[in-house]
Design a protein around this motif. Structure first.
Motif, PDB file in Angstrom:
ATOM      1  N   GLN A  61      95.412  21.439  91.107  1.00 36.79           N
ATOM      2  CA  GLN A  61      95.596  21.072  92.520  1.00 36.79           C
ATOM      3  C   GLN A  61      96.844  20.209  92.712  1.00 36.79           C
ATOM      4  O   GLN A  61      97.467  20.247  93.777  1.00 36.79           O
ATOM      5  CB  GLN A  61      94.365  20.333  93.034  1.00 36.79           C
ATOM      6  N   ASP A  62      97.199  19.429  91.697  1.00 32.92           N
ATOM      7  CA  ASP A  62      98.383  18.578  91.829  1.00 32.92           C
ATOM      8  C   ASP A  62      99.675  19.380  91.689  1.00 32.92           C
ATOM      9  O   ASP A  62     100.765  18.853  91.936  1.00 32.92           O
ATOM     10  CB  ASP A  62      98.352  17.448  90.800  1.00 32.92           C
ATOM     11  N   LEU A  63      99.546  20.639  91.259  1.00 30.39           N
ATOM     12  CA  LEU A  63     100.725  21.517  91.193  1.00 30.39           C
ATOM     13  C   LEU A  63     100.911  22.248  92.521  1.00 30.39           C
ATOM     14  O   LEU A  63     101.851  23.021  92.665  1.00 30.39           O
ATOM     15  CB  LEU A  63     100.560  22.522  90.050  1.00 30.39           C
ATOM     16  N   LEU A  64      99.979  22.012  93.459  1.00 27.67           N
ATOM     17  CA  LEU A  64     100.005  22.742  94.722  1.00 27.67           C
ATOM     18  C   LEU A  64     100.108  21.785  95.907  1.00 27.67           C
ATOM     19  O   LEU A  64      99.290  21.808  96.817  1.00 27.67           O
ATOM     20  CB  LEU A  64      98.712  23.580  94.860  1.00 27.67           C
ATOM     21  N   PRO A  65     101.126  20.913  95.916  1.00 27.91           N
ATOM     22  CA  PRO A  65     101.227  19.952  97.020  1.00 27.91           C
ATOM     23  C   PRO A  65     101.506  20.667  98.338  1.00 27.91           C
ATOM     24  O   PRO A  65     102.015  21.787  98.347  1.00 27.91           O
ATOM     25  CB  PRO A  65     102.426  19.091  96.608  1.00 27.91           C
ATOM     26  N   SER A  66     101.160  20.007  99.447  1.00 26.93           N
ATOM     27  CA  SER A  66     101.401  20.592 100.776  1.00 26.93           C
ATOM     28  C   SER A  66     102.868  20.391 101.141  1.00 26.93           C
ATOM     29  O   SER A  66     103.207  19.574 101.973  1.00 26.93           O
ATOM     30  CB  SER A  66     100.505  19.903 101.803  1.00 26.93           C
ATOM     31  N   ASP A  67     103.746  21.161 100.494  1.00 29.34           N
ATOM     32  CA  ASP A  67     105.186  21.004 100.714  1.00 29.34           C
ATOM     33  C   ASP A  67     105.772  22.175 101.489  1.00 29.34           C
ATOM     34  O   ASP A  67     106.963  22.425 101.438  1.00 29.34           O
ATOM     35  CB  ASP A  67     105.912  20.826  99.367  1.00 29.34           C
ATOM     36  N   ALA A  68     104.888  22.893 102.218  1.00 30.91           N
ATOM     37  CA  ALA A  68     105.310  24.023 103.054  1.00 30.91           C
ATOM     38  C   ALA A  68     105.916  25.173 102.245  1.00 30.91           C
ATOM     39  O   ALA A  68     106.637  25.993 102.789  1.00 30.91           O
ATOM     40  CB  ALA A  68     106.256  23.567 104.169  1.00 30.91           C
ATOM     41  N   ARG A  69     105.613  25.227 100.934  1.00 27.53           N
ATOM     42  CA  ARG A  69     106.036  26.400 100.160  1.00 27.53           C
ATOM     43  C   ARG A  69     104.813  27.221  99.745  1.00 27.53           C
ATOM     44  O   ARG A  69     103.759  26.654  99.452  1.00 27.53           O
ATOM     45  CB  ARG A  69     106.784  25.968  98.888  1.00 27.53           C
ATOM     46  N   PHE A  70     104.965  28.544  99.708  1.00 26.92           N
ATOM     47  CA  PHE A  70     103.941  29.370  99.075  1.00 26.92           C
ATOM     48  C   PHE A  70     104.044  29.173  97.566  1.00 26.92           C
ATOM     49  O   PHE A  70     105.147  29.069  97.021  1.00 26.92           O
ATOM     50  CB  PHE A  70     104.137  30.850  99.414  1.00 26.92           C
ATOM     51  N   LYS A  71     102.888  29.068  96.897  1.00 24.45           N
ATOM     52  CA  LYS A  71     102.875  28.927  95.445  1.00 24.45           C
ATOM     53  C   LYS A  71     102.465  30.270  94.842  1.00 24.45           C
ATOM     54  O   LYS A  71     101.498  30.881  95.315  1.00 24.45           O
ATOM     55  CB  LYS A  71     101.878  27.850  95.012  1.00 24.45           C
ATOM     56  N   LEU A  72     103.180  30.671  93.816  1.00 22.13           N
ATOM     57  CA  LEU A  72     102.796  31.875  93.081  1.00 22.13           C
ATOM     58  C   LEU A  72     102.319  31.456  91.698  1.00 22.13           C
ATOM     59  O   LEU A  72     103.112  30.979  90.878  1.00 22.13           O
ATOM     60  CB  LEU A  72     103.989  32.834  92.950  1.00 22.13           C
ATOM     61  N   LEU A  73     101.009  31.584  91.473  1.00 14.77           N
ATOM     62  CA  LEU A  73     100.471  31.283  90.148  1.00 14.77           C
ATOM     63  C   LEU A  73     100.550  32.566  89.328  1.00 14.77           C
ATOM     64  O   LEU A  73      99.856  33.542  89.619  1.00 14.77           O
ATOM     65  CB  LEU A  73      99.011  30.822  90.244  1.00 14.77           C
ATOM     66  N   VAL A  74     101.419  32.563  88.328  1.00 13.80           N
ATOM     67  CA  VAL A  74     101.565  33.749  87.486  1.00 13.80           C
ATOM     68  C   VAL A  74     100.782  33.517  86.198  1.00 13.80           C
ATOM     69  O   VAL A  74     101.196  32.728  85.342  1.00 13.80           O
ATOM     70  CB  VAL A  74     103.046  34.032  87.178  1.00 13.80           C
ATOM     71  N   PHE A  75      99.624  34.153  86.103  1.00 14.95           N
ATOM     72  CA  PHE A  75      98.854  34.102  84.864  1.00 14.95           C
ATOM     73  C   PHE A  75      99.463  35.151  83.943  1.00 14.95           C
ATOM     74  O   PHE A  75      99.297  36.348  84.163  1.00 14.95           O
ATOM     75  CB  PHE A  75      97.367  34.371  85.145  1.00 14.95           C
ATOM     76  N   THR A  76     100.189  34.682  82.931  1.00 11.01           N
ATOM     77  CA  THR A  76     101.062  35.586  82.173  1.00 11.01           C
ATOM     78  C   THR A  76     100.344  36.389  81.097  1.00 11.01           C
ATOM     79  O   THR A  76     100.891  37.351  80.574  1.00 11.01           O
ATOM     80  CB  THR A  76     102.152  34.773  81.444  1.00 11.01           C
ATOM     81  N   GLY A  77      99.133  35.947  80.721  1.00  8.17           N
ATOM     82  CA  GLY A  77      98.511  36.517  79.522  1.00  8.17           C
ATOM     83  C   GLY A  77      99.088  35.827  78.297  1.00  8.17           C
ATOM     84  O   GLY A  77      99.714  34.760  78.389  1.00  8.17           O
ATOM     85  N   ASP A  78      98.909  36.464  77.133  1.00  3.17           N
ATOM     86  CA  ASP A  78      99.271  35.843  75.849  1.00  3.17           C
ATOM     87  C   ASP A  78     100.746  36.046  75.513  1.00  3.17           C
ATOM     88  O   ASP A  78     101.151  37.099  75.028  1.00  3.17           O
ATOM     89  CB  ASP A  78      98.374  36.428  74.747  1.00  3.17           C
ATOM     90  N   THR A  79     101.531  35.029  75.751  1.00  3.62           N
ATOM     91  CA  THR A  79     102.985  35.139  75.586  1.00  3.62           C
ATOM     92  C   THR A  79     103.435  35.125  74.125  1.00  3.62           C
ATOM     93  O   THR A  79     104.633  35.196  73.847  1.00  3.62           O
ATOM     94  CB  THR A  79     103.695  33.995  76.346  1.00  3.62           C
ATOM     95  N   SER A  80     102.480  35.059  73.192  1.00  3.10           N
ATOM     96  CA  SER A  80     102.898  35.163  71.788  1.00  3.10           C
ATOM     97  C   SER A  80     103.140  36.619  71.401  1.00  3.10           C
ATOM     98  O   SER A  80     103.711  36.911  70.361  1.00  3.10           O
ATOM     99  CB  SER A  80     101.848  34.537  70.860  1.00  3.10           C
ATOM    100  N   ARG A  81     102.713  37.542  72.276  1.00  4.76           N
ATOM    101  CA  ARG A  81     102.899  38.972  71.980  1.00  4.76           C
ATOM    102  C   ARG A  81     104.179  39.508  72.605  1.00  4.76           C
ATOM    103  O   ARG A  81     104.442  39.285  73.796  1.00  4.76           O
ATOM    104  CB  ARG A  81     101.739  39.785  72.561  1.00  4.76           C
ATOM    105  N   ALA A  82     104.898  40.266  71.832  1.00  5.02           N
ATOM    106  CA  ALA A  82     106.142  40.870  72.335  1.00  5.02           C
ATOM    107  C   ALA A  82     105.851  41.781  73.520  1.00  5.02           C
ATOM    108  O   ALA A  82     106.614  41.831  74.496  1.00  5.02           O
ATOM    109  CB  ALA A  82     106.843  41.638  71.220  1.00  5.02           C
ATOM    110  N   SER A  83     104.712  42.500  73.470  1.00  4.20           N
ATOM    111  CA  SER A  83     104.390  43.437  74.554  1.00  4.20           C
ATOM    112  C   SER A  83     104.163  42.680  75.867  1.00  4.20           C
ATOM    113  O   SER A  83     104.550  43.139  76.939  1.00  4.20           O
ATOM    114  CB  SER A  83     103.159  44.264  74.196  1.00  4.20           C
ATOM    115  N   THR A  84     103.531  41.499  75.777  1.00  4.87           N
ATOM    116  CA  THR A  84     103.315  40.691  76.981  1.00  4.87           C
ATOM    117  C   THR A  84     104.656  40.264  77.567  1.00  4.87           C
ATOM    118  O   THR A  84     104.875  40.347  78.787  1.00  4.87           O
ATOM    119  CB  THR A  84     102.492  39.435  76.640  1.00  4.87           C
ATOM    120  N   LEU A  85     105.557  39.841  76.686  1.00  2.00           N
ATOM    121  CA  LEU A  85     106.862  39.373  77.166  1.00  2.00           C
ATOM    122  C   LEU A  85     107.645  40.510  77.830  1.00  2.00           C
ATOM    123  O   LEU A  85     108.343  40.286  78.827  1.00  2.00           O
ATOM    124  CB  LEU A  85     107.664  38.743  76.023  1.00  2.00           C
TER     125      LEU A  85
END
Lengths: 610, 610
Positions: free
Chosen positions: A474-498
């Motif tokens: 919630q502290d990453l989502l302050p009311s600063d009049a911007r839309f927030k995009l939460l990108v759940f990336t999956g497992d970034t240790s995998r080359a395929s994910t990257l």
């Protein structure tokens, strides 16, 4: 004295009324850099009494938490007193005051309205904005010109006001160039693009616009007194609901050693023939006498000082509409009146304008279409209707006689407790669920099945990838009049994910760029990446640059290494990730699989300007 | 100009030096209402660089936490880079930066010394106290009169100072009546009851008192630079210890985007024939060049701006004594010098005067005997010796070559990591354990077997009985110069417990009254009761009045209803309770069973005046 105009000025937004609703609006607009003015007819802020309960949802959003926690009292426990065998009352039960499932602050904060207004006023002052007061508006007109009405840049509303007496010269001074010429009553005419009426239950804006209040008055009459408590009731620091055979009473602890008592009164003692409350019929001493009968065998000593008191009949009404042509809006008590005992009034008011302010900012910046403003009424009026519905049930149970030998149909503790707990999700503000609209799109709800589209983002902990510092999401989502995009990336240790992420980032870049003609992507959108990789191995700079615009923008979900105890599991996000759009006010707008990034365009194009 | 005295004044305590040690002392004395003055020869506070690591124990005490957390950077993770096969470095391991068992804040905060000093200065200003600067002391004499030396109310120390140039007229102005007469160098003579020398590594007070520094200089030479980082090292926001075949380097992240680099240098590059560092031989660009060799294959771009840099040889020394006759004390860097990389310097300094200030306050109030002040040296000098001992081992490992084919006897990662983690209890400040003395009495240690006498009270959560609000027990123990009595009452739902408690309360009242001749018991002692009864049933007003002097003084241990998961279990308190005496600085002084309350008298009579 003959009235004469001192000045004719213009402003983007004019806020009428500097109570909690107006001040929340002013703060949000100030933070968003919107040109506005705020006026109030009172010569200073509220000093005592009035609204004083801040609900969990209101604490967790809006950046007010620190001062509310520093200055306010906290209510964690509800205690229930019911008739005892000897004609008095006894402690029946204690339960948590808030039972909402995922409250970040599982308690209510009480603090008098003046102190809450001070939090807003101090924040505004730090941004160079003040309330102009005392000022009384005298006329309001909206242009009849259809073209003007639909042009967000047109000054479509004309308001005139006068200064009722010599301006206060304390901290809340008005601008000196408005001093009247000798012998003239000063009047200013303001041309505004938008007007927000936040001028209370007797709203002048609402009456001027001929907006009706739909609903009815109840038969419940209550007295309220704020006192320094000297009582042997052991639960005087809990929210204590007392049902005695002599009537009902509620104790609300407040800051310092103060408490507020709500005391049920008999209509015959305080109502005049015309059906209105006559405060001269019953003073605070008599109200306290009534309270004593409910408290027996516990005692309340007569306090040396009385902070505030009042008597009211509960009315339950909602405004028939919240705006005229999306140019003049009403908010807060101007829109809804109801019982105060569930502590909803101020919270509903603050949330009204928090919902409205970012939409006004988007329209004024030219980022969004005027139609976005229609969602203010659709979202907040439905909420008020739900609130009245809840209030009707709760007020009836609370004002009802307790069950006893004589009143077999009275209210039982079990029945009251069940209602108290059932309503907690709603009354805490956490249960608010905005329905489908141009800004609430629940298609693909299943990609983050427990992060409900239309509800606020629940608190969860994540670790910042670069330094393993824990943050509440919630502290990453302050009311600063911007839309927030939460990108759940999956497992970034995998080359395929990257590789997948690189493709998603490319698609995202091309979509977002369309809506950022005026500046950089980060001025409109804040992109936050959350990886399921371990904090021990993640290399934050392996992510595509768009997903790590700064080293503070990459997070990992696994705090303690447990697979099922992290934000992916709690939000129901699958291993292959998702992108979640969070509105500027912290509510989930939409979500898609990472492979469906192009769908974000169909969401934003409904209300945003390319 | 001929010197002439401007004024001869008197003061209870004179603090010389306004770095962290002097400012901590000033704050504590101001809060305790002690009459004092603080002077410094610098014309303003430190602007950049210097000490900047705040350890867990320093965050958790003293009321600084909120601003340190708001303004500072947090280090949660330590990363270790070691030689890779291709001649560069690679990430070997990441582990928590702090492994101390019960840290409330399990991380280090970094913030430049000027910002830390500002926290103290703001706090002092709110109490109406300022640093007088620039002022240079020129003489210090302690009376030879034995009677005067042993009279706490005698002005036993005479200090003269002069004003080196026209006083700064900014926020830190000195009092205007001290302006010199024309043509004269201004001198003031101050008669003080006590003097605290907090004037740094080159302490004038220490030299004037002829106190020697025992210890030696090492062969380790380090360069330090503070820069805005532009590097592709993924761990630049962790504490990164780099052991490369080209030398060692440590990265310490700081506020904003800044980092500090500690870089091992070769003596031949920077040492003159006389064995002293010659800063003209190597500037920051060259130091950065050395760092680049350790970083390879990672890069550091040359920063646009350089905040601060220095070169130093590690010396490891402790003052031979900390006071002369308990009338003049030295503290902070004046007492100990060592390697900065373990982040101890400022913490040791702040803790020195935190230990001293309450003792001075007690003696000056007439509450304690002069002998109490002897415990300052016995407690803090032993700590400094332990610190040097730790530093010797750690500096050697850190400055040593990493193990490799060529250096089979080099330092292995496992060896370094083991030392890093073993020392964490100590370096976090949490392991500090004061030995037996008049104020540390470990008889009956077993009545709260896990709450160690001589160590700080570890953080634990309790619920306030009256309102079920959770509190960290450390927040109930502010440094307000009062002894705290934690009364673990046992199960107050039992009549037998309440009867025992009444007897204990009567005994306690009779003992404490002896030490409170000047006022109420609560002005000297703060009594906090902690019951093992359930929050659902406790009636706080069933406790004897002495154990509930206000409704905020009664707590329950059971937060979640689990028998083994509460403060009784964590502190090892048996079901029948105990009383624990906590010193004003948060360290456990002694403990007794509730049935041995009379023993408290034999504790307090050793150092307190009846």
């Amino acid at each position: 004295m003959s009235p004469s105009a001192l000045a004719e000025t213009s402003v983007d937004v004019l806020i009428i009324g500097a109570g909690p609703a107006g001040l929340m609006c002013a703060n949000s607009l100030a933070r968003a850099g919107v040109n506005f003015r705020i006026i109030d007819q009172r010569s200073s802020k509220v000093a005592a009494g009035q609204a004083d309960g801040v609900m969990p949802r209101t604490i967790e959003s809006y950046g007010l938490a620190q001062r509310l926690l520093d200055e306010g009292n906290q209510i964690h426990m509800a205690a229930f007193y019911n008739p005892s065998a000897d004609g008095g009352i006894k402690l029946t039960d204690r339960v948590p005051g808030i039972t909402a499932e995922n409250a970040r602050y599982p308690f209510e904060v009480t603090l008098h309205q003046g102190a809450i207004e001070a939090i807003f006023l101090d924040s505004m002052r730090s941004m160079g904005v003040q309330v102009e007061r005392p000022i009384v508006p005298v006329s309001l007109e909206i242009t009849e010109d259809v073209v003007e009405r639909s042009d967000p840049n047109a000054y479509a509303v004309r308001v005139a006001w006068e200064f009722p007496f010599t301006p206060n010269t304390g901290l809340m001074t008005i601008r000196s160039h408005l001093d009247p010429a000798p012998g003239q009553a000063p009047i200013e005419i303001v041309n505004a693009k938008f007007v927000v009426g936040a001028d209370g239950a007797h709203s002048w804006v609402r009456k001027t616009l001929n907006i009706s209040m739909d609903g009815e008055q109840t038969e419940y009459i209550w007295g309220v007194i704020d006192v320094i408590a000297d009582t042997d009731l052991p639960d005087f620091r809990n929210k204590a609901a007392i049902h005695s055979i002599n009537g009902s009473c509620m104790v609300i602890p407040r800051e310092g050693d103060k408490i507020r008592l709500y005391i049920q009164l008999e209509g015959k003692d305080v109502i005049n023939a015309d059906g209105r409350v006559d405060k001269s019929k019953m003073g605070p001493e008599k109200i306290l006498e009534v309270a004593r009968r409910s408290f027996y065998p516990y005692t309340i000593k007569t306090p040396k000082e009385l902070d505030w008191w009042t008597i009211y009949i509960i009315g339950q009404r909602v405004a028939s509409r919240y705006s005229v042509s999306e140019r003049v809006f009403i908010s807060g008590d101007a829109c809804h009146t109801h019982s105060p005992k569930a502590g909803q009034g101020m919270n509903a008011s603050i949330n009204d304008t928090h919902n409205l302010a970012w939409k006004l900012a988007y329209v004024l910046r030219g980022w969004a279409d005027l139609s976005l403003l229609k969602t203010y009424e659709s979202e907040r009026r439905q909420y008020a209707l739900d609130l009245i519905n809840f209030d009707k049930k709760f007020a009836k149970l609370f004002s009802g006689k307790p069950i006893s030998k004589e009143y077999k149909n009275g209210v039982s503790h079990e029945e009251f407790l069940r209602a108290f707990q059932t309503f907690s999700g709603f009354s805490s503000g956490i249960g608010i669920h905005y329905t489908e609209s141009s800004i609430v799109n629940s298609t693909y709800q299943d990609v983050a099945s427990k992060l409900i589209v239309g509800k606020r983002v629940p608190p969860e902990m994540v670790l910042r990838a670069t330094d393993s510092r824990p943050f509440n999401i919630q502290d990453l989502l302050p009311s600063d009049a911007r839309f927030k995009l939460l990108v759940f990336t999956g497992d970034t240790s995998r080359a395929s994910t990257l590789a997948t992420l690189q493709q998603s980032a490319d698609d995202l870049q091309s979509i977002l760029t369309r809506y950022c003609a005026a500046g950089s992507i980060t001025s409109v959108f804040d992109i936050i990446s959350i990886s399921s990789e371990s904090k021990a191995t993640i290399l934050y700079n392996a992510l595509p640059p768009l997903l790590r615009s700064h080293w503070t923008k990459v997070y990992v979900a696994n705090i303690n290494g447990l697979q099922d105890d992290n934000v992916y599991a709690r939000y129901g996000v699958a291993a292959d990730g998702a992108v979640v759009v969070v509105r500027p006010d912290g509510y989930v707008g939409m979500m898609r699989p990472l492979q469906k990034i192009e769908d974000l365009n169909s969401y934003f194009q409904l209300f945003m300007e390319c």
